[in-house]
Design an enzyme around this catalytic site. Structure first.
Site, PDB file in Angstrom:
ATOM      1  N   GLN A 128      17.407 -11.267 -66.931  1.00  0.00           N
ATOM      2  CA  GLN A 128      17.702 -12.684 -66.703  1.00  0.00           C
ATOM      3  C   GLN A 128      19.013 -13.074 -67.390  1.00  0.00           C
ATOM      4  OE1 GLN A 128      14.944 -15.396 -68.584  1.00  0.00           O
ATOM      5  NE2 GLN A 128      15.390 -17.043 -67.165  1.00  0.00           N
ATOM      6  N   GLY A 129      19.981 -13.519 -66.619  1.00  0.00           N
ATOM      7  CA  GLY A 129      21.275 -13.925 -67.168  1.00  0.00           C
ATOM      8  C   GLY A 129      21.433 -15.431 -67.164  1.00  0.00           C
ATOM      9  N   SER A 131      20.968 -17.712 -70.586  1.00  0.00           N
ATOM     10  CA  SER A 131      21.487 -18.239 -71.849  1.00  0.00           C
ATOM     11  C   SER A 131      22.886 -17.715 -72.157  1.00  0.00           C
ATOM     12  CB  SER A 131      20.550 -17.874 -73.005  1.00  0.00           C
ATOM     13  OG  SER A 131      19.296 -18.474 -72.838  1.00  0.00           O
ATOM     14  N   SER A 167      16.753 -10.173 -72.260  1.00  0.00           N
ATOM     15  CA  SER A 167      15.645  -9.305 -72.650  1.00  0.00           C
ATOM     16  C   SER A 167      15.581  -8.047 -71.802  1.00  0.00           C
ATOM     17  CB  SER A 167      14.323 -10.070 -72.525  1.00  0.00           C
ATOM     18  OG  SER A 167      14.323 -11.224 -73.327  1.00  0.00           O
ATOM     19  N   GLU A 250       7.687 -18.984 -64.535  1.00  0.00           N
ATOM     20  CA  GLU A 250       7.626 -18.526 -65.918  1.00  0.00           C
ATOM     21  C   GLU A 250       6.604 -19.332 -66.700  1.00  0.00           C
ATOM     22  OE1 GLU A 250      10.768 -17.739 -69.540  1.00  0.00           O
ATOM     23  OE2 GLU A 250      10.953 -19.580 -68.390  1.00  0.00           O
ATOM     24  N   ASN A 374      13.302 -26.246 -79.338  1.00  0.00           N
ATOM     25  CA  ASN A 374      12.410 -27.408 -79.290  1.00  0.00           C
ATOM     26  C   ASN A 374      13.181 -28.704 -79.080  1.00  0.00           C
ATOM     27  OD1 ASN A 374      10.223 -25.772 -79.614  1.00  0.00           O
ATOM     28  ND2 ASN A 374       9.501 -26.709 -81.516  1.00  0.00           N
TER      29      ASN A 374
END
Length: 394
Positions: A128-129, A131, A167, A250, A374
């Site tokens: 997953q690209g 962030s 990841s 997700e 958060n």
């Protein structure tokens, strides 16, 4: 017998439990109860293929794309039995629970035919690209860019930029990337959802070593990386809509297995408290009870999210999921260390490998940061979930 499930659903539970027990007591015993996401890689890759061959890799996918069209109840049952059996974390989960469903709902028929079968069989893994170093939690501030150029085989997207916290990218063959394809665009406008092969000269991966000793995450650099013009999900500029649809997966069914692993961790904390006498402390007992009730609430919210059946946007229930489980899990890590006490500060081996409870504490320090801090989650809830005015930005 669980009264909330039908006899047919309980039969499915037995089928799943028996298969998992047979596999995890036999050819895959080495990866049973494996806590690290980066250990025993060769066996974990075999495990992905075994799940695919048995028809358990992506049970929620429609039958026409190789899944089982599993009901919500069946998805819950599979997630529960998977975690209860001590099956390892899915090294292919980004493809199965995020990329695959995104292709099904947003992709072209050509993309479905090209990308879905190898995900299902476990032959192709995805990363997953999303962030970036300066926009880790606020995806609308990404700076990675892509432009269309004529290549030797036709038009191609050329990507320049950097992603972080990708990841398990070192094991993946493809990565889905959010990139700006409209010059001068800002916020969620002008972003496209691109599919990029990793094994090429324009992509460089740099592992990030964690304080637990593993290296599940990577920095990913794009320096003239290329992908075919057809490797875009949705139209140019629709990347934000596609990404929000992806995140709904997700934070839906895929979270149920995570919650069962949390249950296993909570039980380890309870067992340790009973073994060393910490359970006699009324404050510890109260925190264990709060952790138990919090985990139940997490499960019910995931079920509520699934029951909406909307695959194109995050429901209001889904908006709260990340901040809730990240905060809950961090508190569980703190509880684990308070139960263990001073001995938990000492690594039992020379390579500084801590035990399970200490690793829960160390790993959960990151979980209120990765996947959206958060603070950013609260902004998302207020602005996108509740429709409140946007936070002032410079």
């Amino acid at each position: 017998m669980r009264t909330e499930f039908t006899p047919e659903q309980e039969a499915f539970r037995r089928e799943v439990a028996e298969w998992l027990e047979e596999q995890l007591s036999g050819p895959f015993a080495a990866i049973r109860n494996l806590s690290s996401m980066s250990g025993e890689i060769s066996k974990r890759l075999e495990w992905e293929k075994a799940l695919g061959k048995a028809g358990y890799s992506a049970i929620a996918w429609p039958k026409e794309y190789g899944g089982r069209s599993a009901t919500i109840a069946e998805q819950v049952i599979f997630a529960e039995e998977y975690a209860r059996a001590g099956a390892p974390g899915r090294i292919g989960h980004l493809g199965v629970t995020m990329a695959g469903p995104t292709f099904i709902y947003f992709g072209t028929e050509e993309q479905k035919q090209q990308f879905l079968p190898p995900i299902l069989s476990g032959d192709v893994l995805w990363a997953q690209g999303f962030s970036e170093p300066n926009a880790g939690s606020d995806l609308s501030n990404i700076r990675t860019k892509a432009r269309l150029e004529e290549g030797p085989n036709g038009p191609e997207w050329v990507i320049e930029g950097q992603k972080i916290w990708t990841s398990l990218a070192q094991y993946a063959q493809w990565i889905f990337v959010l990139a700006r394809t409209e010059e001068g665009s800002q916020g969620s406008k002008g972003i496209s959802f691109l599919l990029v092969p990793i094994d090429q000269p324009g992509v460089e991966l740099r592992p990030i070593k964690q304080m637990t000793g593993g290296a599940e995450f990577n920095e990913t650099f794009f320096d003239g990386a290329r992908t075919a013009a057809a490797n875009i999900v949705g139209k140019p500029g629709e990347g934000w809509k596609v990404a929000m649809g992806l995140l709904s997966h997700e934070r839906g069914a895929s979270s149920l297995g995570i919650q069962m692993s949390f249950q296993t961790e909570l039980q380890k904390v309870i067992d340790a408290a009973n073994a060393n006498g910490a359970a006699q402390d009324p404050l510890i007992r109260d925190r264990i009870a709060r952790a138990h009730s919090g985990l139940k609430l997490m499960r019910y919210n995931a079920l509520r999210t699934l029951s909406k059946g909307d695959n194109e946007m995050l429901s209001r229930e889904a908006f709260i999921h990340k901040i809730y489980w990240g905060t809950w899990h961090k508190k569980l890590g703190e509880l684990a260390m308070d139960v263990v006490g001073a001995p938990g500060l000492i690594a039992p081996t020379q390579d500084y490998a801590f035990d399970d409870l200490a690793n829960i504490y160390l790993y959960t320090r990151s979980e209120t940061i990765h996947g959206g801090t958060n603070q950013i989650q609260r902004n998302i809830i207020s602005e996108r979930g509740l429709g409140l005015p946007r936070e002032p930005r410079g």
